[in-house]
Write an enzyme that holds these catalytic residues in place. Structure first.
Site, PDB file in Angstrom:
ATOM      1  N   GLU A 181       0.818  -1.223   0.000  1.00  0.00           N
ATOM      2  CA  GLU A 181       0.000   0.000   0.000  1.00  0.00           C
ATOM      3  C   GLU A 181       0.855   1.278   0.000  1.00  0.00           C
ATOM      4  O   GLU A 181       1.127   1.853   1.044  1.00  0.00           O
ATOM      5  CB  GLU A 181      -0.949   0.012   1.215  1.00  0.00           C
ATOM      6  CG  GLU A 181      -1.869   1.224   1.222  1.00  0.00           C
ATOM      7  CD  GLU A 181      -2.754   1.326   2.468  1.00  0.00           C
ATOM      8  OE1 GLU A 181      -3.672   2.155   2.451  1.00  0.00           O
ATOM      9  OE2 GLU A 181      -2.527   0.588   3.451  1.00  0.00           O
ATOM     10  N   LYS A 218      -2.757  -1.966  -2.901  1.00  0.00           N
ATOM     11  CA  LYS A 218      -3.798  -1.075  -2.362  1.00  0.00           C
ATOM     12  C   LYS A 218      -3.361   0.352  -2.657  1.00  0.00           C
ATOM     13  O   LYS A 218      -2.344   0.816  -2.137  1.00  0.00           O
ATOM     14  CB  LYS A 218      -3.992  -1.308  -0.855  1.00  0.00           C
ATOM     15  CG  LYS A 218      -5.094  -0.422  -0.258  1.00  0.00           C
ATOM     16  CD  LYS A 218      -5.491  -0.860   1.138  1.00  0.00           C
ATOM     17  CE  LYS A 218      -6.511   0.103   1.729  1.00  0.00           C
ATOM     18  NZ  LYS A 218      -7.080  -0.352   3.005  1.00  0.00           N
TER      19      LYS A 218
END
Length: 300
Positions: A181, A218
């Protein structure tokens, strides 16, 4: 053999299932804010243990709600403290999978380092190996770790992506699927330029992976619609999910729906409007409405 079967079932669900990921992973620093949003003020607890008990009650209420259903939700990201607590005498990850068919993930990062080169790297994760061993014992499927990109600084973004993939590979080799992420701050003045650099760096890292390695990504919802479709079709990428990043639920859903194949992994936007004082009916109705809205945007 049971765990191998579970892993394959979860892998298939994450790769091709319809739905989104619920991010229930606020940790030490963000828990007071999450509780306050839920209507629990800091005066309600006197120490960390009491705070975590209250947040576990909130998460348990969400997870046990009939609205929190496998038809809409593929996975849920937990915080370490939640992983080590139980729901109805089952470890949280087991409850999620065995009762709900929802795939459990664990947030493993220890927060962000100070801003340098326009980015915030992850702080060192000192007990990572130990934490991953514990996650495997608790039947967790994958992990999540967050860095933040504040400006289009090529050196900083390269460092963020390199750090994420280095740690991600360690996680994969341990037997878990990492969610990588590198969040681009939605308020960044050069967000689109940061995303251009970020995609290039991610593709560079993906090209160096052996073909058996699987990761999830993400990312912030991109400025340019469908900008990450190239990442979605990469054989090393199991799924690309989006964070809400501070957008209110309606705006996050609207932006997400314009990105085909990108699914939500929302935290604040998921729990928006839920409060401790709501009756179970009101709570479940509100949560159900939020879940359906996020689901519709995710399958667009």
């Amino acid at each position: 053999m049971k765990n191998r079967e579970r892993y394959i079932a979860q892998l298939n669900r994450m790769h091709s299932g319809k739905g989104f990921i619920a991010a229930l992973d606020q940790s030490g620093g963000s828990t007071p804010k999450a509780l306050a949003q839920y209507g629990v003020q800091e005066s309600s607890y006197t120490n960390e243990e009491e705070m975590y008990t209250l947040v576990h009650e909130m998460r348990t209420r969400i997870i046990k709600s009939p609205a929190f259903d496998r038809e809409y939700i593929l996975g849920a990201i937990l915080f370490e403290n939640t992983m080590n607590r139980k729901i109805d005498d089952q470890w949280t990850a087991d409850y999620l999978w065995e009762k709900k068919s929802i795939v459990p993930f664990l947030k493993v990062d220890k927060g962000l380092a100070d801003l340098a080169n326009g980015v915030q790297l992850m702080k060192p994760i000192s007990n990572l190996d130990e934490l991953l061993t514990q996650a495997i014992e608790r039947n967790v499927f994958g992990t999540k770790m967050r860095s933040v990109i504040k400006e289009a600084n090529a050196k900083g973004i390269s460092e963020v992506v390199e750090q994420q993939f280095t740690v991600g590979l360690q996680i994969f080799e341990k037997g878990l699927i990492p969610i990588i992420e590198p969040e681009v701050d939605i308020y960044s003045v050069d967000k689109e330029e940061s995303e251009e650099i970020l995609k290039k760096e991610i593709l560079k890292q993906l090209s160096s992976l052996s073909k058996d390695v699987k990761v999830m990504l993400k990312l912030s919802i991109p400025t340019k619609n469908d900008f990450y479709s190239e990442l979605m079709s990469n054989p090393n990428v199991l799924r690309v999910v989006a964070l809400s990043g501070g957008y209110a639920q309606e705006e996050a859903n609207h932006k997400l729906a314009q990105n085909h194949g990108l699914i939500a992994s929302f935290s604040r936007a998921l729990s928006e409007g839920l409060t401790v004082g709501q009756s179970d009916d009101d709570f479940n109705t509100k949560l159900g409405k939020s879940i359906k809205g996020i689901y519709v945007a995710s399958i667009a």
